[in-house]
Write a protein that holds these residues in place. Structure first.
Motif, PDB file in Angstrom:
ATOM      1  N   THR A  58      39.874  22.147   1.077  1.00 36.16           N
ATOM      2  CA  THR A  58      40.613  22.416   2.298  1.00 36.16           C
ATOM      3  C   THR A  58      41.970  23.017   1.948  1.00 36.16           C
ATOM      4  OG1 THR A  58      39.544  20.525   3.351  1.00 36.16           O
ATOM      5  CG2 THR A  58      41.481  21.426   4.443  1.00 36.16           C
ATOM      6  N   LEU A  59      42.381  24.007   2.709  1.00 35.23           N
ATOM      7  CA  LEU A  59      43.664  24.650   2.465  1.00 35.23           C
ATOM      8  C   LEU A  59      44.811  23.674   2.700  1.00 35.23           C
ATOM      9  CD1 LEU A  59      43.057  28.095   4.192  1.00 35.23           C
ATOM     10  CD2 LEU A  59      43.132  27.628   1.754  1.00 35.23           C
ATOM     11  N   GLU A  60      45.964  23.976   2.085  1.00 35.53           N
ATOM     12  CA  GLU A  60      47.131  23.118   2.233  1.00 35.53           C
ATOM     13  C   GLU A  60      47.569  23.022   3.689  1.00 35.53           C
ATOM     14  OE1 GLU A  60      46.738  25.514   0.150  1.00 35.53           O
ATOM     15  OE2 GLU A  60      47.090  24.790  -1.892  1.00 35.53           O
ATOM     16  N   THR A  61      47.446  24.111   4.448  1.00 37.08           N
ATOM     17  CA  THR A  61      47.781  24.113   5.866  1.00 37.08           C
ATOM     18  C   THR A  61      46.657  24.774   6.625  1.00 37.08           C
ATOM     19  OG1 THR A  61      49.346  24.920   7.545  1.00 37.08           O
ATOM     20  CG2 THR A  61      49.064  26.276   5.573  1.00 37.08           C
ATOM     21  N   ARG A  62      46.334  24.234   7.794  1.00 31.94           N
ATOM     22  CA  ARG A  62      45.279  24.790   8.631  1.00 31.94           C
ATOM     23  C   ARG A  62      45.838  25.608   9.777  1.00 31.94           C
ATOM     24  NH1 ARG A  62      40.474  22.285   8.882  1.00 31.94           N
ATOM     25  NH2 ARG A  62      39.988  23.996  10.282  1.00 31.94           N
ATOM     26  N   SER A  63      47.141  25.768   9.840  1.00 31.86           N
ATOM     27  CA  SER A  63      47.758  26.617  10.857  1.00 31.86           C
ATOM     28  C   SER A  63      47.748  28.063  10.377  1.00 31.86           C
ATOM     29  CB  SER A  63      49.199  26.174  11.126  1.00 31.86           C
ATOM     30  OG  SER A  63      49.852  27.107  11.973  1.00 31.86           O
ATOM     31  N   PHE A  64      47.260  28.969  11.230  1.00 33.75           N
ATOM     32  CA  PHE A  64      47.112  30.361  10.803  1.00 33.75           C
ATOM     33  C   PHE A  64      48.439  30.969  10.391  1.00 33.75           C
ATOM     34  CE2 PHE A  64      47.359  34.889  11.988  1.00 33.75           C
ATOM     35  CZ  PHE A  64      46.462  35.405  11.076  1.00 33.75           C
ATOM     36  N   TRP A  65      49.483  30.753  11.163  1.00 28.91           N
ATOM     37  CA  TRP A  65      50.750  31.428  10.904  1.00 28.91           C
ATOM     38  C   TRP A  65      51.481  30.851   9.702  1.00 28.91           C
ATOM     39  CZ3 TRP A  65      50.837  35.856  13.113  1.00 28.91           C
ATOM     40  CH2 TRP A  65      50.174  36.041  14.329  1.00 28.91           C
ATOM     41  N   LYS A  66      50.954  29.768   9.108  1.00 25.80           N
ATOM     42  CA  LYS A  66      51.560  29.201   7.906  1.00 25.80           C
ATOM     43  C   LYS A  66      50.664  29.354   6.681  1.00 25.80           C
ATOM     44  CE  LYS A  66      54.022  25.664  10.577  1.00 25.80           C
ATOM     45  NZ  LYS A  66      54.179  24.196  10.816  1.00 25.80           N
ATOM     46  N   ALA A  67      49.426  29.798   6.896  1.00 27.14           N
ATOM     47  CA  ALA A  67      48.458  29.821   5.797  1.00 27.14           C
ATOM     48  C   ALA A  67      48.770  30.869   4.744  1.00 27.14           C
ATOM     49  CB  ALA A  67      47.050  30.071   6.358  1.00 27.14           C
ATOM     50  N   LEU A 209      32.856  35.721   3.085  1.00 24.00           N
ATOM     51  CA  LEU A 209      34.268  36.081   2.947  1.00 24.00           C
ATOM     52  C   LEU A 209      35.065  34.805   3.192  1.00 24.00           C
ATOM     53  CD1 LEU A 209      36.420  38.264   2.508  1.00 24.00           C
ATOM     54  CD2 LEU A 209      36.364  38.703   4.968  1.00 24.00           C
ATOM     55  N   SER A 210      35.506  34.176   2.123  1.00 24.69           N
ATOM     56  CA  SER A 210      36.107  32.852   2.214  1.00 24.69           C
ATOM     57  C   SER A 210      37.534  32.873   1.679  1.00 24.69           C
ATOM     58  CB  SER A 210      35.261  31.833   1.439  1.00 24.69           C
ATOM     59  OG  SER A 210      35.908  30.584   1.398  1.00 24.69           O
ATOM     60  N   TYR A 211      38.480  32.747   2.588  1.00 20.78           N
ATOM     61  CA  TYR A 211      39.885  32.631   2.197  1.00 20.78           C
ATOM     62  C   TYR A 211      40.118  31.310   1.467  1.00 20.78           C
ATOM     63  CZ  TYR A 211      44.998  32.897   2.781  1.00 20.78           C
ATOM     64  OH  TYR A 211      46.355  32.949   2.575  1.00 20.78           O
ATOM     65  N   THR A 212      39.376  30.275   1.896  1.00 20.25           N
ATOM     66  CA  THR A 212      39.507  28.972   1.231  1.00 20.25           C
ATOM     67  C   THR A 212      39.054  29.064  -0.217  1.00 20.25           C
ATOM     68  OG1 THR A 212      39.067  27.888   3.354  1.00 20.25           O
ATOM     69  CG2 THR A 212      38.864  26.550   1.368  1.00 20.25           C
ATOM     70  N   PHE A 213      37.915  29.672  -0.455  1.00 16.44           N
ATOM     71  CA  PHE A 213      37.398  29.825  -1.817  1.00 16.44           C
ATOM     72  C   PHE A 213      38.376  30.607  -2.693  1.00 16.44           C
ATOM     73  CE2 PHE A 213      35.167  33.279  -4.214  1.00 16.44           C
ATOM     74  CZ  PHE A 213      34.922  32.553  -5.377  1.00 16.44           C
ATOM     75  N   LEU A 214      38.893  31.696  -2.184  1.00 17.96           N
ATOM     76  CA  LEU A 214      39.801  32.529  -2.976  1.00 17.96           C
ATOM     77  C   LEU A 214      41.097  31.790  -3.290  1.00 17.96           C
ATOM     78  CD1 LEU A 214      39.274  35.885  -1.026  1.00 17.96           C
ATOM     79  CD2 LEU A 214      38.330  35.292  -3.261  1.00 17.96           C
ATOM     80  N   ARG A 215      41.605  31.015  -2.326  1.00 21.16           N
ATOM     81  CA  ARG A 215      42.872  30.307  -2.544  1.00 21.16           C
ATOM     82  C   ARG A 215      42.696  29.122  -3.481  1.00 21.16           C
ATOM     83  NH1 ARG A 215      46.575  29.342  -2.521  1.00 21.16           N
ATOM     84  NH2 ARG A 215      47.615  28.270  -0.818  1.00 21.16           N
ATOM     85  N   LYS A 216      41.656  28.320  -3.236  1.00 23.62           N
ATOM     86  CA  LYS A 216      41.509  27.086  -4.005  1.00 23.62           C
ATOM     87  C   LYS A 216      41.058  27.337  -5.439  1.00 23.62           C
ATOM     88  CE  LYS A 216      42.324  23.749  -2.527  1.00 23.62           C
ATOM     89  NZ  LYS A 216      43.625  23.057  -2.395  1.00 23.62           N
ATOM     90  N   THR A 217      40.427  28.484  -5.703  1.00 21.94           N
ATOM     91  CA  THR A 217      40.019  28.797  -7.074  1.00 21.94           C
ATOM     92  C   THR A 217      41.016  29.715  -7.765  1.00 21.94           C
ATOM     93  OG1 THR A 217      38.647  30.629  -6.252  1.00 21.94           O
ATOM     94  CG2 THR A 217      37.573  28.496  -6.565  1.00 21.94           C
ATOM     95  N   GLY A 218      42.137  30.045  -7.091  1.00 22.71           N
ATOM     96  CA  GLY A 218      43.207  30.820  -7.714  1.00 22.71           C
ATOM     97  C   GLY A 218      42.833  32.248  -8.043  1.00 22.71           C
ATOM     98  N   GLN A 219      42.003  32.880  -7.222  1.00 27.20           N
ATOM     99  CA  GLN A 219      41.611  34.259  -7.481  1.00 27.20           C
ATOM    100  C   GLN A 219      42.787  35.206  -7.209  1.00 27.20           C
ATOM    101  OE1 GLN A 219      38.653  34.944  -8.762  1.00 27.20           O
ATOM    102  NE2 GLN A 219      37.991  32.811  -8.608  1.00 27.20           N
TER     103      GLN A 219
END
Length: 615
Positions: A58-67, A209-219
């Motif tokens: 899960t991303l650190e923040t779930r708010s779009f304008w802070k993600a 197309l996963s923003y979560t995958f890219l962020r959490k795996t440090g791509q």
């Protein structure tokens, strides 16, 4: 669940209470025989009203304008052996690119446009609905159409930036960016299933197309895992373009970061697609700043609403509620209202289903009063002769509601709804609504506005002129005071038309005179040698109806003008009296409400005293 709460830092006693409460809720769900739906709602509310993280996916923040607020780590720029230098797309760009959509409904409209463009490939429907993520029961947004679908090459273009094959005049999409911006604006992740039949080969493809995958795996580059199958022989045979290991890696990545835990679950998603079509599933939907889902699925079972707007509307006054009930206000927070006006011309043999119910297309021009069509010919160098027809008229609620503005479409798609071209505080033009299709100017990338250009500025000036001209010649037909400049012009032409108020016909064509039932109570529209003329409504006679002649027994024009002035003064008095009475009524309603409140308090005190005496 208990493991997640322990990570947050709750004590063992709190964890025990929470565990017991959760079990009681499960038992209650079983007793009322609504276990699946109730459990989903409970879990959905728990996830939307807390900021607890269930695991490291899960991303650190779930708010779009802070993600997008995170630091970019170190990046390796050295190309591999034999590889040329090339520009990269960092995952952070997916978020910044999606900020072009300030409005969640605008992002949904982009995905609807993709389905509508598939009408050329035989599409007959698109469905928009809420489903649940199988892994955590959180809500997800589903789009399903029966268009031509995408083959392996097509889905790769869809997932890439800037590729678009839509270059015809009858398609809405053109930039090759709408799918990425819209899905990333609605949720952190999207998975696409598509089945297509081309050149005798039937294929089905899956892309993530996963923003979560890219962020959490440090791509540091946008990686989109995709897998393809050939089902021409009635079984799914993997299509391998690289190595089998690459194909297996893509499959495992999709299963780890998507709502589906097995390959069989993935294959089941194609069952409701049919022989061809596309399914888009947006999950990990964004939350607002209060930690609540932006999209409200619970208020109306047949609609999707914006959570913030629903809370705001609950606090407005009774008069404001009447204004907010008009479609020009409802489309801001109701997806069904917005989609009903999204396309100017009715879509033939195509239906839009929202949460299981079809959306009825609505064109406000069909119910305008005193309609006119005004022709405008913009000077466009790239077009031999551009002709824009604008339908003008008063809304059926005029003059009660101060709704005004122009609905501007581009290639049948609504770009600017109820655009008010006059300044705030200007009452001239209230009740006038216009509808036009402006294909000669380009829309912005989010399709919620037009690019600022000379052509756009000229159109704005022309619309202001149209509205003022229409107001000057028609405002008296719905109960407003006649425009003084229009009256003076009528006085000059009174010798030629002594019995009527002639409507100006400069570049105007009457296409639908006011129905008889309306004209009897408001005005009278008649025709003289094919020329549309209209009588003033009752109470606004100018004196011409009494016959203006020369010689004995005639009435002088100055006498008629004096009579007009007196009538206008009486009208102003009645208007002021109406305002005073309305204010008095509001004050009395407030006093009644206050009196009721005091009576309730006295009643409670009396009951309390009675109870004490009894004891």
């Amino acid at each position: 669940m208990v493991h997640a709460l322990r990570n947050v830092g709750l004590c063992e006693e709190c964890l025990g209470i929470w565990s017991i409460s959760w079990k009681l809720l499960m038992i209650l769900a079983i007793l009322v025989d609504q276990k699946p739906e109730l459990v989903r709602k409970i879990r959905g509310e728990l996830q939307s009203t807390t900021t607890m993280e269930s695991d490291n996916r899960t991303l650190e923040t779930r708010s779009f304008w802070k993600a997008g607020a995170f630091d970019i780590g170190p990046t390796t720029w050295t190309p591999s052996q034999g590889e040329l230098e090339h520009a990269r797309v960092h995952p952070k760009f997916l978020h910044s690119n999606a900020t072009s959509h300030k409005w969640a409904f605008g992002a949904i409209a982009e995905l609807l446009d993709n389905a509508v463009d598939e009408i050329n490939n035989g599409a007959t429907f698109v469905k928009v609905d809420r489903i649940y993520n199988k892994k955590d029961n959180s809500p997800a947004l589903l789009f399903l159409d029966d268009g031509g679908g995408m083959d392996p090459e097509g889905i790769r273009k869809c997932m890439s930036l800037g590729y678009s094959t839509k270059k015809t005049n009858d398609t809405i999409g053109q930039y090759g960016n709408g799918f990425k911006t819209s899905t990333m604006r609605l949720g952190a992740d999207v998975i696409v299933f598509s089945r297509a039949s081309q050149k005798g080969r039937i294929t089905q493809s899956v892309g993530l197309l996963s923003y979560t995958f890219l962020r959490k795996t440090g791509q540091d580059d946008v990686i989109v895992p995709m897998i393809d199958f050939d089902i021409s022989k009635h079984w799914a045979e993997p299509l391998i373009y690289g190595t089998e290991d690459d194909w297996s890696t893509n499959l495992n990545t999709i299963l780890e970061w998507s709502p589906f835990a097995s390959k069989d679950d993935l294959m089941q998603q194609f069952e409701d697609i049919g022989s061809h079509g596309t399914k888009v599933l947006v999950y990990n939907l964004w939350l607002n700043d209060e930690g609540i889902y932006e999209l409200n699925f619970d208020e109306d079972d047949e609609d999707i609403k914006l959570k913030d707007e629903g809370a705001r509307l609950a606090k407005v006054s009774k008069k404001a509620a009447e204004i907010e009930s008009h479609i020009s206000k409802r489309l801001v927070h109701s997806l069904r209202a917005y989609v009903s006006m999204l396309y100017l011309r009715k879509l033939k043999n195509f239906k839009i289903y929202l949460r299981g119910e079809p959306v009825e297309q609505f064109n406000i021009a069909d119910e305008l009063k005193c309609r006119e069509v005004v022709t405008y010919r913009p000077q466009v160098s790239s077009m031999k002769e551009a002709i824009v027809e604008t339908t003008l008229g008063f809304i059926k609620e005029a003059p009660a509601l101060p709704i005004t503005g122009f609905n501007i479409y581009h290639k049948n798609r609504l770009i600017r709804p109820f655009w008010k071209v006059t300044g705030d505080g200007n009452s001239k033009g209230n009740g006038i609504v216009g509808v036009l299709e402006a294909n000669f100017i380009e829309p912005a990338h989010d399709k919620q506005d037009f690019e600022r250009s000379t052509l756009f500025s000229r159109l704005e000036s022309k619309l202001k002129q149209m509205q003022m001209d229409y107001w000057r010649t028609h405002c008296h037909l719905v109960g407003h005071l006649p425009d003084p400049s229009f009256l003076r012009k009528l006085e000059k032409t009174s010798s030629t038309l002594p019995l009527q108020i002639q409507s100006q016909r400069v570049d105007h064509t009457i296409v639908n005179p006011t129905p008889k039932s309306q004209t009897q109570s408001q005005s009278q529209t008649v025709y003289n040698n094919g020329v549309a003329i209209a009588r003033a409504p009752p109470g606004f006679e100018t004196g011409f109806d009494q016959g203006v002649t020369r010689g004995d027994g005639s009435r002088d024009i100055d006498e008629i003008c004096d009579e007009n002035i007196q009538l206008f003064m009486r009208c102003e008095e009645h208007t002021q009296r109406k305002l005073d009475l309305t204010t008095t009524a509001d004050d009395l309603e407030k006093k009644v409400a206050e009196t009721k409140r005091k009576c309730a308090e006295l009643s409670m005190r009396l009951e309390l005293l009675r109870g004490q005496n009894f004891l």
